[in-house]
Design a protein around this motif. Structure first.
Motif, PDB file in Angstrom:
ATOM      1  N   TYR A  27       1.030  -1.320  -0.249  1.00 43.71           N
ATOM      2  CA  TYR A  27      -0.020  -0.533  -0.326  1.00 43.71           C
ATOM      3  C   TYR A  27       0.743   1.469  -0.294  1.00 43.71           C
ATOM      4  O   TYR A  27       1.675   1.845   0.610  1.00 43.71           O
ATOM      5  CB  TYR A  27      -0.875  -0.349   1.445  1.00 43.71           C
ATOM      6  N   GLU A  29       0.696   5.251   0.433  1.00 44.11           N
ATOM      7  CA  GLU A  29      -0.214   6.778  -0.182  1.00 44.11           C
ATOM      8  C   GLU A  29       0.747   7.841  -0.561  1.00 44.11           C
ATOM      9  O   GLU A  29       1.704   7.724   0.866  1.00 44.11           O
ATOM     10  CB  GLU A  29      -1.249   6.585   1.427  1.00 44.11           C
ATOM     11  N   ARG A 110      -2.655   5.245  -3.795  1.00 43.33           N
ATOM     12  CA  ARG A 110      -3.739   6.037  -3.151  1.00 43.33           C
ATOM     13  C   ARG A 110      -2.931   7.404  -3.059  1.00 43.33           C
ATOM     14  O   ARG A 110      -2.104   7.272  -2.252  1.00 43.33           O
ATOM     15  CB  ARG A 110      -4.515   6.254  -1.824  1.00 43.33           C
ATOM     16  N   GLU A 112      -3.553  12.359  -2.217  1.00 37.84           N
ATOM     17  CA  GLU A 112      -4.716  12.659  -2.203  1.00 37.84           C
ATOM     18  C   GLU A 112      -3.673  13.646  -1.787  1.00 37.84           C
ATOM     19  O   GLU A 112      -2.524  14.547  -1.884  1.00 37.84           O
ATOM     20  CB  GLU A 112      -4.857  12.384  -0.037  1.00 37.84           C
ATOM     21  N   THR A 118      -8.801  13.010  -4.588  1.00 42.02           N
ATOM     22  CA  THR A 118      -8.223  11.633  -4.203  1.00 42.02           C
ATOM     23  C   THR A 118      -7.723  10.788  -5.601  1.00 42.02           C
ATOM     24  O   THR A 118      -8.936  11.118  -6.635  1.00 42.02           O
ATOM     25  CB  THR A 118      -8.751  10.897  -2.944  1.00 42.02           C
ATOM     26  N   ILE A 120      -6.969   6.389  -6.447  1.00 40.42           N
ATOM     27  CA  ILE A 120      -6.839   5.507  -6.623  1.00 40.42           C
ATOM     28  C   ILE A 120      -6.835   4.255  -7.505  1.00 40.42           C
ATOM     29  O   ILE A 120      -6.940   4.453  -8.425  1.00 40.42           O
ATOM     30  CB  ILE A 120      -7.902   5.215  -5.404  1.00 40.42           C
ATOM     31  N   VAL A 141     -12.223   3.604  -7.386  1.00 35.78           N
ATOM     32  CA  VAL A 141     -12.988   3.357  -6.100  1.00 35.78           C
ATOM     33  C   VAL A 141     -12.755   2.460  -6.657  1.00 35.78           C
ATOM     34  O   VAL A 141     -13.093   1.510  -5.145  1.00 35.78           O
ATOM     35  CB  VAL A 141     -12.803   4.642  -5.499  1.00 35.78           C
ATOM     36  N   PRO A 261      -8.748   4.138   2.038  1.00 33.20           N
ATOM     37  CA  PRO A 261      -9.152   5.524   1.606  1.00 33.20           C
ATOM     38  C   PRO A 261     -10.061   6.239   2.370  1.00 33.20           C
ATOM     39  O   PRO A 261     -10.906   5.790   2.694  1.00 33.20           O
ATOM     40  CB  PRO A 261      -9.144   5.580  -0.028  1.00 33.20           C
TER      41      PRO A 261
END
Length: 330
Positions: A27, A29, A110, A112, A118, A120, A141, A261
């Protein structure tokens, strides 16, 4: 005895050759602080407290780290955090995941943006690059988590073995529909409750209890065939609902590993659950298709052949149970 028993046994033995698996993608972010600065969170699967997957984030060459990556092992993941800066920001830039092409792991990404939008997406071993765009879509998403839900159930051999055991035991179309519906409702409740933070149950004991639930239903098959039907044979929906609550916690644990998210939690949760149901229906349809095929081409088998499926399921689940009990923290 006919080919149905033989094919079900084959399914069990194939399942037994595969370890119970939870979908655990990496993951990434990136949270944009200003036009050029990002807070980076990088989470990769790990085993124990000192062994992590060899996956690394490669931002564009003109990106500089404002802080050194700070890493720690947490649960079954290795987590790194740092701040990075790139002139003009990352819009339109390509992020590469080094080492991904040598694995079977996906990466959930992800982004932001500081305007609140956002993005994804997923990065796969076949396509280890991710292009940052200026805006995101709710459809991204939904589609991403729908696919993750389908993959989770189809790769979650322990969950499939439980469903297979129910399919073997439950007689009649109406009973089967009610039983599967009860299982679906139950695991949807605990999946939502645990993912939203209303319920909190340690993952390791849950995984052991999931293995125990498979052993229980396999035992019920043997008792039923020996003329001593238990609760599962008489009221299968009750057992399916009770154990479905446990399996829902297992799904929630996998979803926690994947990550949600923060601005699209309800949407992601909904479509992950829909994906789980779609995958479950695909599996049930495949098993029923095999059974229908077997009925068209019956084959004589020894009288003891019916014992192979429940004993194979029970043996595999017993192995998982012991393995998970041993792994419980002291």
């Amino acid at each position: 005895m006919n080919l149905r028993t033989l094919l079900l046994a084959l399914l069990c033995l194939i399942a037994g050759a595969v370890s119970a698996h939870e979908v655990r993608p990496a993951y990434l972010e990136l949270r944009q602080i200003d036009a050029e600065t990002y807070e980076v969170l990088w989470k990769v699967p790990a085993r124990g407290d000192d062994l992590r997957f060899g996956l690394y984030v490669e931002l564009p060459a003109d990106t500089i780290n404002l802080t050194e990556p700070r890493g720690e092992f947490l649960g079954s993941s290795f987590i790194e955090r740092w701040s990075a800066q790139r002139p003009g920001g990352l819009d339109g830039a390509t992020i590469h995941i080094a080492g991904l092409s040598a694995t079977q792991t996906d990466v959930l990404v992800r982004i932001e943006h500081f305007d609140g939008t956002t993005q994804i997406g997923r990065v796969t071993p076949d396509a280890p690059d991710f292009v940052v765009t200026a805006a995101a879509s709710s459809a991204e998403v939904a589609l991403t988590y729908l696919k993750l839900g389908v993959e989770h159930i189809l790769l979650g051999i322990d969950h499939l073995l439980f469903v297979l055991a129910l399919l073997i035991l439950v007689q009649g179309t109406h009973n089967l529909i009610v039983t599967i519906t009860a299982f679906t409702v139950a695991h949807s409740i605990t999946l939502a409750g645990a993912s939203l933070g209303f319920l909190n149950v340690p993952g390791a004991p849950v995984e052991a209890c999931i293995a125990l639930s498979i052993v229980f239903v396999a035992t019920e098959i043997v008792h039923s065939r020996n003329g001593r039907p238990g609760l599962t044979a008489r009221r299968p929906w009750i057992v399916a609902f009770a154990f479905g609550l446990l399996h829902g916690f297992g799904f929630a644990g996998a979803l926690h590993e994947i990550g949600l998210p923060q601005t699209d939690i309800p949407l992601a949760l909904l479509f992950f659950n829909v994906g789980v149901e779609v995958g479950q229906l695909i599996f049930i349809a495949a098993v029923l298709a095999v059974i229908a095929l077997a009925r068209r081409f019956p084959v004589a088998l020894p009288a003891w052949a019916w014992r192979v499926p429940p004993y194979a399921i029970g043996a595999v689940a017993s192995f998982w149970l012991i393995e998970r009990l041993v792994a419980l923290p002291a």
